[in-house]
Design a protein around this motif. Structure first.
Motif, mmCIF file in Angstrom:
data_model
loop_
_atom_site.group_PDB
_atom_site.id
_atom_site.type_symbol
_atom_site.label_atom_id
_atom_site.label_comp_id
_atom_site.label_asym_id
_atom_site.label_seq_id
_atom_site.Cartn_x
_atom_site.Cartn_y
_atom_site.Cartn_z
ATOM 1 N N ASN A 195 15.568 -4.842 8.803
ATOM 2 C CA ASN A 195 14.322 -5.598 8.828
ATOM 3 C C ASN A 195 13.099 -4.706 8.974
ATOM 4 O O ASN A 195 11.995 -5.109 8.616
ATOM 5 C CB ASN A 195 14.360 -6.660 9.936
ATOM 6 C CG ASN A 195 15.353 -7.751 9.617
ATOM 7 O OD1 ASN A 195 15.533 -8.139 8.476
ATOM 8 N ND2 ASN A 195 16.044 -8.232 10.642
ATOM 9 N N ASP A 196 13.283 -3.487 9.486
ATOM 10 C CA ASP A 196 12.157 -2.565 9.648
ATOM 11 C C ASP A 196 11.785 -1.837 8.364
ATOM 12 O O ASP A 196 10.651 -1.414 8.195
ATOM 13 C CB ASP A 196 12.481 -1.524 10.733
ATOM 14 C CG ASP A 196 12.608 -2.147 12.105
ATOM 15 O OD1 ASP A 196 11.972 -3.191 12.361
ATOM 16 O OD2 ASP A 196 13.370 -1.592 12.922
ATOM 17 N N ASN A 197 12.747 -1.673 7.423
ATOM 18 C CA ASN A 197 12.431 -0.886 6.227
ATOM 19 C C ASN A 197 12.496 -1.672 4.919
ATOM 20 O O ASN A 197 12.151 -1.139 3.865
ATOM 21 C CB ASN A 197 13.320 0.363 6.145
ATOM 22 C CG ASN A 197 14.780 0.063 5.886
ATOM 23 O OD1 ASN A 197 15.177 -1.044 5.516
ATOM 24 N ND2 ASN A 197 15.615 1.076 6.089
ATOM 25 N N ILE A 198 12.922 -2.920 4.957
ATOM 26 C CA ILE A 198 13.100 -3.662 3.700
ATOM 27 C C ILE A 198 11.765 -3.945 3.012
ATOM 28 O O ILE A 198 11.683 -3.934 1.786
ATOM 29 C CB ILE A 198 13.931 -4.964 3.910
ATOM 30 C CG1 ILE A 198 14.434 -5.494 2.562
ATOM 31 C CG2 ILE A 198 13.145 -6.007 4.677
ATOM 32 C CD1 ILE A 198 15.469 -4.670 1.890
ATOM 33 N N GLY A 199 10.712 -4.171 3.786
ATOM 34 C CA GLY A 199 9.394 -4.411 3.180
ATOM 35 C C GLY A 199 8.919 -3.205 2.385
ATOM 36 O O GLY A 199 8.438 -3.339 1.253
ATOM 37 N N ALA A 200 9.061 -2.026 2.962
ATOM 38 C CA ALA A 200 8.670 -0.796 2.260
ATOM 39 C C ALA A 200 9.552 -0.571 1.036
ATOM 40 O O ALA A 200 9.066 -0.134 -0.025
ATOM 41 C CB ALA A 200 8.758 0.398 3.207
ATOM 42 N N ALA A 201 10.847 -0.880 1.154
ATOM 43 C CA ALA A 201 11.756 -0.721 0.014
ATOM 44 C C ALA A 201 11.351 -1.653 -1.129
ATOM 45 O O ALA A 201 11.388 -1.259 -2.305
ATOM 46 C CB ALA A 201 13.196 -0.990 0.444
ATOM 47 N N LYS A 202 10.967 -2.885 -0.797
ATOM 48 C CA LYS A 202 10.525 -3.825 -1.835
ATOM 49 C C LYS A 202 9.232 -3.346 -2.486
ATOM 50 O O LYS A 202 9.070 -3.443 -3.706
ATOM 51 C CB LYS A 202 10.354 -5.220 -1.227
ATOM 52 C CG LYS A 202 11.679 -5.894 -0.916
ATOM 53 C CD LYS A 202 11.558 -7.128 -0.059
ATOM 54 C CE LYS A 202 10.605 -8.184 -0.561
ATOM 55 N NZ LYS A 202 10.578 -9.387 0.302
ATOM 56 N N ALA A 203 8.314 -2.802 -1.695
ATOM 57 C CA ALA A 203 7.059 -2.286 -2.247
ATOM 58 C C ALA A 203 7.323 -1.100 -3.182
ATOM 59 O O ALA A 203 6.723 -1.007 -4.265
ATOM 60 C CB ALA A 203 6.119 -1.883 -1.114
ATOM 61 N N MET A 204 8.231 -0.206 -2.787
ATOM 62 C CA MET A 204 8.575 0.940 -3.644
ATOM 63 C C MET A 204 9.255 0.477 -4.927
ATOM 64 O O MET A 204 9.017 1.046 -5.995
ATOM 65 C CB MET A 204 9.483 1.920 -2.897
ATOM 66 C CG MET A 204 8.754 2.771 -1.885
ATOM 67 S SD MET A 204 7.407 3.744 -2.597
ATOM 68 C CE MET A 204 8.281 4.780 -3.739
ATOM 69 N N ARG A 205 10.051 -0.569 -4.827
ATOM 70 C CA ARG A 205 10.703 -1.138 -6.017
ATOM 71 C C ARG A 205 9.639 -1.606 -7.003
ATOM 72 O O ARG A 205 9.725 -1.337 -8.204
ATOM 73 C CB ARG A 205 11.604 -2.292 -5.602
ATOM 74 C CG ARG A 205 12.238 -3.033 -6.751
ATOM 75 C CD ARG A 205 12.966 -4.290 -6.237
ATOM 76 N NE ARG A 205 13.548 -5.040 -7.308
ATOM 77 C CZ ARG A 205 12.895 -5.952 -8.048
ATOM 78 N NH1 ARG A 205 11.628 -6.216 -7.805
ATOM 79 N NH2 ARG A 205 13.512 -6.581 -9.027
ATOM 80 N N GLU A 206 8.646 -2.314 -6.499
ATOM 81 C CA GLU A 206 7.567 -2.801 -7.365
ATOM 82 C C GLU A 206 6.789 -1.642 -7.988
ATOM 83 O O GLU A 206 6.457 -1.681 -9.178
ATOM 84 C CB GLU A 206 6.617 -3.712 -6.568
ATOM 85 C CG GLU A 206 7.231 -5.029 -6.164
ATOM 86 C CD GLU A 206 7.693 -5.860 -7.354
ATOM 87 O OE1 GLU A 206 6.958 -5.949 -8.356
ATOM 88 O OE2 GLU A 206 8.821 -6.397 -7.277
ATOM 89 N N LEU A 207 6.511 -0.608 -7.200
ATOM 90 C CA LEU A 207 5.781 0.550 -7.716
ATOM 91 C C LEU A 207 6.592 1.251 -8.800
ATOM 92 O O LEU A 207 6.054 1.589 -9.868
ATOM 93 C CB LEU A 207 5.458 1.522 -6.581
ATOM 94 C CG LEU A 207 4.764 2.821 -6.998
ATOM 95 C CD1 LEU A 207 3.433 2.534 -7.688
ATOM 96 C CD2 LEU A 207 4.574 3.730 -5.785
ATOM 97 N N ARG A 208 7.877 1.459 -8.568
ATOM 98 C CA ARG A 208 8.725 2.118 -9.573
ATOM 99 C C ARG A 208 8.798 1.295 -10.865
ATOM 100 O O ARG A 208 8.783 1.853 -11.963
ATOM 101 C CB ARG A 208 10.132 2.352 -9.022
ATOM 102 C CG ARG A 208 10.199 3.471 -8.036
ATOM 103 C CD ARG A 208 11.654 3.788 -7.672
ATOM 104 N NE ARG A 208 11.705 4.690 -6.563
ATOM 105 C CZ ARG A 208 12.062 4.375 -5.326
ATOM 106 N NH1 ARG A 208 12.436 3.155 -5.041
ATOM 107 N NH2 ARG A 208 12.072 5.277 -4.376
#
Length: 150
Positions: free
Chosen positions: A96-109
């Protein structure tokens, strides 16, 4: 239980060995037929070809203490919302602490690939990534077992 988003998972055999050692049931969920031979604790589930059919099948069944192995960050997020654990085949543990950042990086990629600013291929799967996965996967199972015995 362990759920594998199986169509492109490069660590199936490793998962089978670890699951057998811990006497855990494994569900290989895929859109296509998997021709591999499996033992009694591994169940092959073929869903229809709809884009999210495998994800939906997993999310409908996964519960607290279960593990999903996936490269799909959105599936990992959905499983975390069901209090399950999520890990990628490279050993990245989603929480729950890193999933938001992972989703944002997914969108950027995705944006960078669509605009031609990033390559559209994935790097080869290395022995190091396989080893990182095995270590993180074992640690995750041990943590779940410790929490269950409390």
């Amino acid at each position: 239980m362990i759920y594998i988003d199986a169509d492109a998972c490069p660590v199936k055999e490793e998962i089978f060995r670890v699951a057998k050692r811990h006497n855990l049931q494994v569900y290989l969920v895929s859109n296509s037929y998997l021709s591999m031979t499996v033992d009694e604790n591994v169940h092959k589930v073929q869903v229809n070809a709809d884009a999210d059919a495998a994800d939906d099948w997993i999310v409908e069944r996964i519960t607290a203490g279960d593990i999903v192995i996936t490269t799909d960050i959105l599936l990992a997020d959905r499983c975390l919302k069901n209090s399950a654990c999520a890990i990628s085949p490279t050993g990245k543990v989603f929480n729950n602490d890193n999933i938001g950042a992972a989703k944002a990086m997914r969108e950027l990629r995705t944006y960078l690939r669509e605009t031609g600013l990033a390559p559209s291929h994935n790097a080869a799967f290395s022995k190091q990534k396989r080893s990182q996965f095995l270590q993180a996967f074992e640690e995750m199972i041990q943590s779940i077992k410790r929490n269950a015995s409390r």
